[in-house]
Design a protein around this motif. Structure first.
Motif, short mmCIF file in Angstrom:
data_model
loop_
_atom_site.label_atom_id
_atom_site.label_comp_id
_atom_site.label_asym_id
_atom_site.label_seq_id
_atom_site.Cartn_x
_atom_site.Cartn_y
_atom_site.Cartn_z
N GLN A 143 -22.92 -11.62 15.41
CA GLN A 143 -22.56 -12.90 16.10
C GLN A 143 -21.22 -13.21 16.28
O GLN A 143 -20.72 -13.48 17.12
CB GLN A 143 -23.52 -13.96 15.15
CG GLN A 143 -24.87 -14.26 15.34
CD GLN A 143 -25.50 -13.16 14.59
OE1 GLN A 143 -25.29 -12.43 13.87
NE2 GLN A 143 -26.68 -12.79 15.41
N GLU A 144 -20.59 -12.76 15.08
CA GLU A 144 -19.23 -12.72 15.03
C GLU A 144 -18.37 -11.90 15.63
O GLU A 144 -17.01 -11.74 15.72
CB GLU A 144 -18.54 -13.31 13.74
CG GLU A 144 -19.17 -14.48 13.11
CD GLU A 144 -18.54 -14.81 11.77
OE1 GLU A 144 -17.85 -13.98 11.27
OE2 GLU A 144 -18.85 -15.92 11.16
N LYS A 145 -18.93 -10.61 15.73
CA LYS A 145 -18.21 -9.47 16.73
C LYS A 145 -17.28 -8.82 15.51
O LYS A 145 -15.96 -8.70 15.98
CB LYS A 145 -17.81 -9.75 18.04
CG LYS A 145 -18.81 -10.10 18.96
CD LYS A 145 -18.31 -10.13 20.27
CE LYS A 145 -19.50 -10.39 21.49
NZ LYS A 145 -19.07 -10.47 22.74
N VAL A 178 -16.53 -6.80 23.22
CA VAL A 178 -17.69 -6.24 24.26
C VAL A 178 -19.00 -6.50 23.49
O VAL A 178 -19.07 -6.22 22.35
CB VAL A 178 -17.38 -4.90 24.72
CG1 VAL A 178 -16.03 -4.88 25.65
CG2 VAL A 178 -17.33 -3.87 23.65
N GLY A 179 -20.07 -6.56 24.37
CA GLY A 179 -21.53 -6.34 23.44
C GLY A 179 -21.45 -4.90 23.24
O GLY A 179 -21.25 -3.97 23.98
N LEU A 207 -17.93 8.17 9.44
CA LEU A 207 -18.27 7.76 7.96
C LEU A 207 -19.47 7.03 8.17
O LEU A 207 -20.50 7.15 7.41
CB LEU A 207 -17.06 6.87 7.55
CG LEU A 207 -15.76 7.28 7.27
CD1 LEU A 207 -14.85 6.48 6.92
CD2 LEU A 207 -15.93 8.45 6.29
N PHE A 208 -19.49 6.11 9.01
CA PHE A 208 -20.70 5.06 9.24
C PHE A 208 -20.95 4.73 10.93
O PHE A 208 -20.18 4.78 11.64
CB PHE A 208 -20.59 3.74 8.64
CG PHE A 208 -20.51 3.69 7.28
CD1 PHE A 208 -18.89 3.48 6.56
CD2 PHE A 208 -21.45 3.74 6.34
CE1 PHE A 208 -18.87 3.69 5.13
CE2 PHE A 208 -21.33 3.79 4.98
CZ PHE A 208 -19.95 3.58 4.42
N MET A 209 -22.32 4.69 11.12
CA MET A 209 -22.72 4.21 12.32
C MET A 209 -23.69 3.03 12.22
O MET A 209 -24.77 3.23 11.29
CB MET A 209 -23.57 5.35 13.06
CG MET A 209 -23.79 4.93 14.50
SD MET A 209 -24.54 6.66 15.32
CE MET A 209 -25.90 6.90 14.48
N LEU A 210 -23.45 1.84 12.45
CA LEU A 210 -24.12 0.66 12.36
C LEU A 210 -24.54 -0.44 13.27
O LEU A 210 -23.40 -0.38 13.84
CB LEU A 210 -23.79 -0.03 10.87
CG LEU A 210 -22.36 -0.63 10.71
CD1 LEU A 210 -22.28 -1.65 9.68
CD2 LEU A 210 -21.26 0.18 10.74
N SER A 211 -25.45 -0.96 13.45
CA SER A 211 -25.85 -1.90 14.39
C SER A 211 -26.25 -3.28 13.83
O SER A 211 -26.10 -4.02 14.47
CB SER A 211 -27.02 -1.49 15.38
OG SER A 211 -28.20 -1.14 14.67
#
Lengths: 113, 111
Positions: B66-68, B27-28, B46-50
Motif C-alpha cells: 500500500q505504501e510502495k 510503479v505498480g 537475496l530476496f524476491m517478495l510480493s
C-alpha cells in the motif's frame, strides 16, 4: 550448472572498433537480458529476449544489436564503439517462480578510448 | 524521476550494528527484489517478495504494498556484509522485461 557466464571479463576498445560480448546460460531460461551499469546509476536495460528468435529493445538500445538463435546464447554486439559505451555490462536470465527471479552473469568491464 | 529510490546512498556501520536500507517505488509491481553486488562486481539475488516479510539468516526483507515501500534489515552486521545492495522491482505490466533498478546502497561494515 554454471549459471550465466559472460566473456570477456575485461576489454579495452578503440573508438570505432566493434566487438561481441558473449552470454550463455545453462538453466534453460526463456528470458534473457542485457544491462549496462554506469557509476552512480541503476542498471539500465539494453535489450531483452523472451525466447529463441525473439528480441526487443530496452531503455538504452542505441549502438547495440543482439541475436538469440538458441535458448542458451544471447550475444550483444557493439558496432562503432564510442566512449559513451564505457560501462560494465551484465547479462541476466530469468525464470518464473511465482515472480520472475533474475540470475546475473559476472559482468564485462568495457572501456572505449 | 526514478521509478525506484533507495536510501541511504552510502552507509557505514560498526560490526554488530543493526542496519536498515530503504526502497520506495512509484510503479505498480508484481514483485520486488533485493540484490547484493560484491566489490568484485557479481550480482546475486537475496530476496524476491510480493507481500509481507522474508528472512534468510541475518537478513530480513519486508514490503508494504500500500505504501510502495520495502526495507532490507541486516542484524548483527559483519564486515563480509560490505557490498552494494540494490532494490529492483518488476512492473505488473509487461511480459517479464520491465525491471526497474535503484542506484544501490553502498554498505561498509567496519570491524
Amino acid at each position: 550448472n554454471a549459471g550465466v557466464t559472460q566473456t570477456p571479463k575485461f576489454r579495452i576498445l578503440k573508438i570505432g572498433q566493434s566487438m561481441t560480448l558473449q552470454c550463455t546460460q545453462d538453466m534453460n531460461h526463456n528470458y534473457m537480458y542485457w544491462y549496462r551499469q554506469d557509476p552512480g546509476m541503476g542498471l539500465k536495460l539494453i535489450y531483452y529476449s523472451v525466447g529463441a528468435g525473439i528480441t526487443d529493445k530496452g531503455e538504452v538500445p542505441n549502438g547495440y544489436n543482439v541475436s538469440r538463435s538458441t535458448t542458451e546464447d544471447f550475444p550483444l554486439r557493439l558496432e562503432l564503439a564510442a566512449p559513451s559505451q564505457t560501462s560494465v555490462y551484465f547479462c541476466a536470465s530469468s525464470i518464473w517462480k511465482g515472480a520472475y527471479e533474475q540470475y546475473f552473469g559476472p559482468g564485462t568491464r568495457l572501456t572505449v578510448t | 524521476k526514478n521509478e525506484v529510490e533507495q536510501s541511504p546512498q552510502n552507509l557505514t556501520a560498526q560490526e554488530g550494528e543493526f542496519i536498515t536500507i530503504n526502497c520506495s517505488y512509484s510503479v505498480g509491481i508484481s514483485a520486488l527484489h533485493w540484490l547484493q553486488q560484491h566489490p568484485g562486481g557479481g550480482i546475486v539475488s537475496l530476496f524476491m517478495l510480493s507481500s509481507g516479510k522474508k528472512k534468510h539468516g541475518r537478513l530480513i526483507a519486508t514490503i508494504n504494498i500500500q505504501e510502495k515501500h520495502s526495507s532490507l534489515h541486516i542484524t548483527a552486521s559483519h564486515p563480509r556484509d560490505s557490498a552494494v545492495y540494490i532494490c529492483a522491482v518488476r512492473s505488473e505490466l509487461g511480459t517479464g522485461n520491465q525491471f526497474y533498478f535503484g542506484t544501490g546502497t553502498s554498505l561498509t561494515v567496519i570491524p
